[in-house]
Design a protein around this motif. Structure first.
Motif: not given
Length: 73
Positions: A8-13, A3
């Motif tokens: 950009t850091v995003e959480q995912l499933s 960052e």
């Protein structure tokens, strides 16, 4: 760290990740087999019947002896 570098850091499933290793063990040998199939006959050489090969070589030897082109001891 990323960052701070502008990412950009995003959480995912990933709900199917529990199948990843099993899937790998199915796909990897199949892929290797299909890739190695192109070497069939190249690495191990041309296969022929031993009796046919000996008969052919003997015929060629006799032909060379008749033509006077035989070399030997």
């Amino acid at each position: 760290m990323y960052e701070s570098l502008g990412a950009t850091v995003e959480q995912l499933s990933m709900p199917h990740s529990k199948y990843a290793v099993a899937t790998y063990y199915i796909i990897a040998p199949c892929e290797a087999s299909s890739n190695l199939a192109r070497f069939d006959g190249v690495h191990y050489g041309y296969r022929t019947s031993e009796k046919e090969m000996i008969a052919e070589l003997e015929s060629q030897r006799r032909e060379l002896e008749r033509s006077g082109d035989a070399t030997g001891p």
